[in-house]
Design a protein around this motif. Structure first.
Motif, PDB file in Angstrom:
ATOM      1  N   ALA A  11       1.201  -1.120   0.001  1.00 42.22           N
ATOM      2  CA  ALA A  11      -0.079  -0.372   0.011  1.00 42.22           C
ATOM      3  C   ALA A  11       0.653   1.235   0.113  1.00 42.22           C
ATOM      4  CB  ALA A  11      -1.106  -0.312   1.288  1.00 42.22           C
ATOM      5  N   GLU A  12       0.709   2.921  -0.547  1.00 42.27           N
ATOM      6  CA  GLU A  12       0.860   3.423  -0.559  1.00 42.27           C
ATOM      7  C   GLU A  12       0.833   4.278   0.821  1.00 42.27           C
ATOM      8  OE1 GLU A  12       2.503   4.101  -2.808  1.00 42.27           O
ATOM      9  OE2 GLU A  12       1.621   2.719  -4.519  1.00 42.27           O
ATOM     10  N   GLU A  53      -7.464 -12.047   0.718  1.00 39.77           N
ATOM     11  CA  GLU A  53      -8.290 -11.149   0.462  1.00 39.77           C
ATOM     12  C   GLU A  53      -8.317  -9.755   0.231  1.00 39.77           C
ATOM     13  OE1 GLU A  53     -11.967 -12.697   0.866  1.00 39.77           O
ATOM     14  OE2 GLU A  53     -10.673 -14.667   0.393  1.00 39.77           O
ATOM     15  N   TYR A  54      -7.847  -9.079   0.536  1.00 42.74           N
ATOM     16  CA  TYR A  54      -7.498  -8.197   0.098  1.00 42.74           C
ATOM     17  C   TYR A  54      -5.433  -7.421  -0.127  1.00 42.74           C
ATOM     18  CZ  TYR A  54      -6.868  -2.464  -0.395  1.00 42.74           C
ATOM     19  OH  TYR A  54      -6.672  -1.423  -0.700  1.00 42.74           O
ATOM     20  N   PRO A  55      -4.692  -7.622  -1.468  1.00 45.20           N
ATOM     21  CA  PRO A  55      -3.594  -8.144  -1.456  1.00 45.20           C
ATOM     22  C   PRO A  55      -3.123  -6.858  -1.558  1.00 45.20           C
ATOM     23  CG  PRO A  55      -4.735  -8.668  -3.594  1.00 45.20           C
ATOM     24  CD  PRO A  55      -5.973  -8.253  -2.382  1.00 45.20           C
ATOM     25  N   CYS A  56      -3.192  -6.264  -0.752  1.00 44.18           N
ATOM     26  CA  CYS A  56      -2.923  -4.926  -0.543  1.00 44.18           C
ATOM     27  C   CYS A  56      -2.157  -4.477   1.122  1.00 44.18           C
ATOM     28  CB  CYS A  56      -3.329  -3.735  -1.327  1.00 44.18           C
ATOM     29  SG  CYS A  56      -2.120  -1.945  -1.317  1.00 44.18           S
ATOM     30  N   GLY A  57      -1.165  -3.747   1.074  1.00 42.91           N
ATOM     31  CA  GLY A  57      -1.373  -3.746   2.612  1.00 42.91           C
ATOM     32  C   GLY A  57       0.271  -3.131   2.977  1.00 42.91           C
ATOM     33  N   THR A  58       0.042  -2.667   4.476  1.00 39.81           N
ATOM     34  CA  THR A  58       1.454  -1.511   5.044  1.00 39.81           C
ATOM     35  C   THR A  58       2.397  -3.116   5.041  1.00 39.81           C
ATOM     36  OG1 THR A  58       0.896  -2.040   7.408  1.00 39.81           O
ATOM     37  CG2 THR A  58      -0.269  -0.081   5.880  1.00 39.81           C
ATOM     38  N   ALA A  59       3.449  -2.895   6.022  1.00 37.90           N
ATOM     39  CA  ALA A  59       4.162  -3.960   6.162  1.00 37.90           C
ATOM     40  C   ALA A  59       3.590  -4.433   6.818  1.00 37.90           C
ATOM     41  CB  ALA A  59       5.826  -2.896   6.393  1.00 37.90           C
ATOM     42  N   GLU A  60       2.823  -4.076   8.329  1.00 33.91           N
ATOM     43  CA  GLU A  60       2.512  -4.874   8.985  1.00 33.91           C
ATOM     44  C   GLU A  60       0.886  -5.580   8.750  1.00 33.91           C
ATOM     45  OE1 GLU A  60       2.827  -1.643   9.419  1.00 33.91           O
ATOM     46  OE2 GLU A  60       4.837  -1.807  11.155  1.00 33.91           O
ATOM     47  N   GLU A  61       0.434  -5.281   7.723  1.00 28.34           N
ATOM     48  CA  GLU A  61      -0.758  -5.291   7.658  1.00 28.34           C
ATOM     49  C   GLU A  61      -0.536  -6.645   6.314  1.00 28.34           C
ATOM     50  OE1 GLU A  61      -3.880  -1.960   7.310  1.00 28.34           O
ATOM     51  OE2 GLU A  61      -2.545  -2.754   5.213  1.00 28.34           O
ATOM     52  N   VAL A  62       1.124  -6.992   5.451  1.00 27.37           N
ATOM     53  CA  VAL A  62       1.396  -7.681   4.917  1.00 27.37           C
ATOM     54  C   VAL A  62       2.338  -8.272   5.653  1.00 27.37           C
ATOM     55  CG1 VAL A  62       3.463  -8.675   2.892  1.00 27.37           C
ATOM     56  CG2 VAL A  62       1.805  -6.263   2.737  1.00 27.37           C
TER      57      VAL A  62
END
Length: 489
Positions: free
Chosen positions: A97-98, A132-141
């Motif tokens: 993610a940006e 499910e939502y393949p876009c994220g911050t470092a923590e989310e990834v």
């Protein structure tokens, strides 16, 4: 033995040449920091086809079992999807993610790049895991990767699994019979033997010097009040037989499960019921399914990998009497009577999952084999009510035409006494009545279901999807009718 893989995860970042490679490298490094030391960071950021080759060689040399391809920016669609051609293990694709740079020189456009990646993976005919939502911050990834680990564990485990099967299915249990071709399609080895082969191996273990120690181990688990302790030497002999069979016949495989004959001739020829031994193996992470249910054993093994905890195999057995429902469930739990049922098997569930676990005898078999005397050859069950808590009921099965299909349903075991025998519990699954009719009956599933103790539906669904199963059923809410559900009913 360690009967499921300990998966070593790795991450490769990719970068399109017209975007800053440093952006993808920085974002990759942030993911690794957020995940922790167990994630191997490939130092090569893939921009070209040769980079892809070098990166895959690097992760293979590092012993990586499962891989994350991370689009730190838009990503080069050809090199990044070539990785899927080169890496023979579970793969996850996701993107950044940006938000960690300005939107002039620090914008990565990975959100757009994932679309191109998915298109090119389709061109290559590659199955990968995409969150499910393949876009994220470092923590989310990092969290996406954690959720990928149990999926990857099951996929790696299946590639190294051998199922030992002893005996044909009992008569009138054709429901547990299915072609084994689909096992080969999954990469699972299957080794079928006669129950006579098992009897020969068992007899060779007579007077095995290890039997007394095994008996002591069993006695310690069962306690001093066990009225059927006299059968323990036979059970110990049988447990050693299976242990040695697995050790001597695993061959090129790494992991094992069993699908064993357990009646009707077993009691008269072996002199006991094998349920307690089955329960002990399953408690050690080596599933043994009843009634030569090969796909039941396969399902149990997948559940073991996903949950990293003991599982069981149960009959979807009987309805809950209205009296029990009215006394112990109605008004206390938010379930209708027809959303409950009893899951049962003779005594195969490991003691850690049971309330008041105790050895007993198989009541149904005793009625036929020993109707008038004290139980002897029908001794050997592990019985008790199954502990209350969350569960997932599921099964992977093949049709007669070798089409894989699966179901997954989450629910719970209720804290309600069953007033019955065997390894048994009162289960509740939302909309079970509709699921029973329009999935289990409509799609002709057998009566055996695998059970994990916890809600693992998300991971199981992803495993089945990765394996190419297109028919994955679940207990649909009332607002979502089944295709075969009569709208006028």
């Amino acid at each position: 033995m360690q009967n499921i893989p300990v998966v070593k995860m790795g991450i490769i970042s990719v970068s399109r040449s017209c975007f800053p490679v440093a952006l993808s490298e920085m974002r990759r490094h942030n993911v690794v920091n957020a995940y922790g030391a167990d994630l191997y960071e490939c130092p090569i950021c893939v921009e070209t086809e040769l980079d892809a080759k070098k990166a895959v060689e690097d992760v293979k040399a590092a012993g990586i079992d499962a891989l994350v391809v991370f689009l730190g920016n838009f990503g080069p669609e050809t090199p990044e999807t070539m990785i899927a051609d080169m890496f023979d293990g579970p793969l996850m694709y996701t993107c950044a993610a940006e938000g960690d740079g300005d939107l002039m020189n620090g914008r990565g456009d990975a959100y757009c790049g994932m679309l191109n990646a998915s298109y090119n993976l389709g061109l290559r005919g590659k199955k990968v895991y995409i969150p499910e939502y393949p876009c994220g911050t470092a923590e989310e990834v990092a969290q996406q990767i954690r959720e990928f680990v149990p999926v990857a564990t099951a996929l790696v485990g299946l590639k190294g699994l051998k199922i030992f099967a002893f005996g044909p299915r009992p008569n009138d249990f054709l429901a547990c019979n299915a072609p084994i071709k689909a096992l080969y399609d999954l990469g699972v080895a299957v080794e079928e033997h006669s129950e006579l082969d098992l009897l020969v191996a068992y007899n060779k273990h007579k007077d095995d010097p290890r039997i007394p120690a095994k008996v002591e181990e069993m006695a310690a688990e069962l306690g001093n009040e066990n009225p059927y302790a006299g059968v323990l030497p036979r059970l110990a002999q049988y447990e050693l037989t299976l242990e040695d069979w697995m050790k001597d016949n695993l061959g090129c495989s790494k992991y094992a499960a069993f699908a064993n004959k357990c009646w009707p001739a077993f009691q008269t020829e072996f002199g006991f019921v094998p349920c307690y031994v089955n329960s002990r193996f399953t408690g050690r992470g080596i599933p043994i399914s009843c009634e030569v249910d090969i796909y039941g054993a396969l399902s149990e093994y997948i559940g073991l990998c996903v949950s990293n905890a003991p599982v069981t195999l149960l009959d979807i057995n009987n309805s809950v009497p209205a009296q029990i429902y009215n006394e112990d469930i109605k008004g206390k739990c938010d379930y209708r009577l027809n959303e409950t049922f009893m899951g049962f098997h003779c005594g195969n569930t490991c003691s850690s999952l049971l309330c008041n676990p105790h050895m007993s005898y198989q009541l149904i078999m005793k009625r036929q084999l020993e109707p008038d005397g004290e139980p002897d050859i029908t001794r050997g069950t592990m019985e008790g009510d199954i502990k209350a808590g969350d569960i997932t009921f599921f099964r992977l099965q093949t049709t007669a035409s070798t089409q894989l299909r699966a179901y997954v349903a989450q629910g719970e075991v209720l804290d309600v006494p069953t007033r019955s025998f065997g390894s048994i519990g009162i289960f509740a699954i939302p909309e079970m009545n509709r699921f029973y009719r329009h999935v289990l009956i409509e799609k002709q599933y057998p009566h055996h279901g695998a059970v994990t103790f916890g809600h693992h539906g998300k991971a199981l669904f992803e495993v089945f999807k990765y394996l190419g199963v297109t028919d994955i059923a679940y207990n649909q809410p009332k607002s979502l009718p089944y295709p075969t559900e009569n709208p006028f009913a």
